[in-house]
Design a protein around this motif. Sequence first.
Motif, mmCIF file in Angstrom:
data_model
loop_
_atom_site.group_PDB
_atom_site.id
_atom_site.type_symbol
_atom_site.label_atom_id
_atom_site.label_comp_id
_atom_site.label_asym_id
_atom_site.label_seq_id
_atom_site.Cartn_x
_atom_site.Cartn_y
_atom_site.Cartn_z
ATOM 1 N N ALA A 298 6.440 -11.441 -2.447
ATOM 2 C CA ALA A 298 5.233 -11.801 -1.700
ATOM 3 C C ALA A 298 4.735 -13.183 -2.101
ATOM 4 O O ALA A 298 4.950 -13.637 -3.225
ATOM 5 N N LEU A 299 4.075 -13.827 -1.172
ATOM 6 C CA LEU A 299 3.427 -15.100 -1.485
ATOM 7 C C LEU A 299 2.431 -14.896 -2.622
ATOM 8 O O LEU A 299 1.814 -13.842 -2.733
ATOM 9 N N ILE A 300 2.285 -15.901 -3.443
ATOM 10 C CA ILE A 300 1.307 -15.837 -4.536
ATOM 11 C C ILE A 300 -0.040 -16.256 -3.965
ATOM 12 O O ILE A 300 -0.189 -17.386 -3.502
ATOM 13 N N PRO A 301 -1.038 -15.357 -3.993
ATOM 14 C CA PRO A 301 -2.349 -15.739 -3.478
ATOM 15 C C PRO A 301 -2.894 -16.931 -4.261
ATOM 16 O O PRO A 301 -2.660 -17.052 -5.460
ATOM 17 N N SER A 302 -3.633 -17.808 -3.559
ATOM 18 C CA SER A 302 -4.122 -19.005 -4.235
ATOM 19 C C SER A 302 -5.493 -19.410 -3.721
ATOM 20 O O SER A 302 -5.903 -19.015 -2.634
ATOM 21 N N LEU B 116 -10.319 -16.444 -8.298
ATOM 22 C CA LEU B 116 -8.868 -16.480 -8.188
ATOM 23 C C LEU B 116 -8.371 -15.200 -7.532
ATOM 24 O O LEU B 116 -8.526 -14.117 -8.094
ATOM 25 N N PRO B 117 -7.781 -15.294 -6.337
ATOM 26 C CA PRO B 117 -7.289 -14.087 -5.676
ATOM 27 C C PRO B 117 -6.030 -13.562 -6.360
ATOM 28 O O PRO B 117 -5.230 -14.330 -6.895
ATOM 29 N N LEU B 118 -5.869 -12.254 -6.336
ATOM 30 C CA LEU B 118 -4.704 -11.588 -6.921
ATOM 31 C C LEU B 118 -4.084 -10.681 -5.877
ATOM 32 O O LEU B 118 -4.788 -10.079 -5.068
ATOM 33 N N ALA C 5 -9.535 -10.019 -7.311
ATOM 34 C CA ALA C 5 -9.857 -11.394 -7.706
ATOM 35 C C ALA C 5 -10.439 -11.357 -9.109
ATOM 36 O O ALA C 5 -10.960 -10.331 -9.543
ATOM 37 N N ILE C 6 -10.325 -12.459 -9.796
ATOM 38 C CA ILE C 6 -10.963 -12.615 -11.093
ATOM 39 C C ILE C 6 -11.663 -13.978 -11.089
ATOM 40 O O ILE C 6 -11.097 -14.970 -10.635
#
Length: 181
Positions: free
Chosen positions: A112-116, A129-131, A145-146
């Motif tokens: 999967a794409l790395i969320p950014s 920061l999305p996870l 998210a963190i």
Amino acid sequence: MVAIRKIALLREEALCELGEAGARPVVRAVAMVVIANPFAGRFVADLSDLVEAGATLAARVAPDLLRTLAGPAVSYGKGAIVGAAGEIEHAHALLHPKMGAPLRAAIGGGAALIPSAAKMGAVGATLDLPLGHKDDAWSRGHFDAITVSLGDAPRPHEILVVMALCDGGRLLHRIGEGAPR
């Protein structure tokens, strides 16, 4: 390689929510790297130095992130905050063309794409920061998210680069696959 001023690691271990314990603790590990922005204060057409720096930074901090987790990495995220003398494209140059490959190599995959997330920010700015799950972009239990920040970064001529790995999804998720019925 760009100059690194600081590397900070954060380890968050979630044990319970509203008094309800999870089946096991979930650990989220975050690396925050403060780098000098070599293009601050001027327009530069060729951002390849930052593209290469993104790969180098990921290769450098991924092993530390993995050691911080309690189990194998199952989700990830990346982001950056650019200081006021830079431009948002500097963050995207770091994050997108090459940073993903070393992160995926460190965790043994990641379809999967790395969320950014990327933004401009002042000293002490926060980044949500999305996870997301490393292999299944639709794994709702891993939508998360963190929020991170460093009190002295990014300075105007710096970029705060952030990467995260997690050994689980949300502690007590109750929607989507794997949710209790």
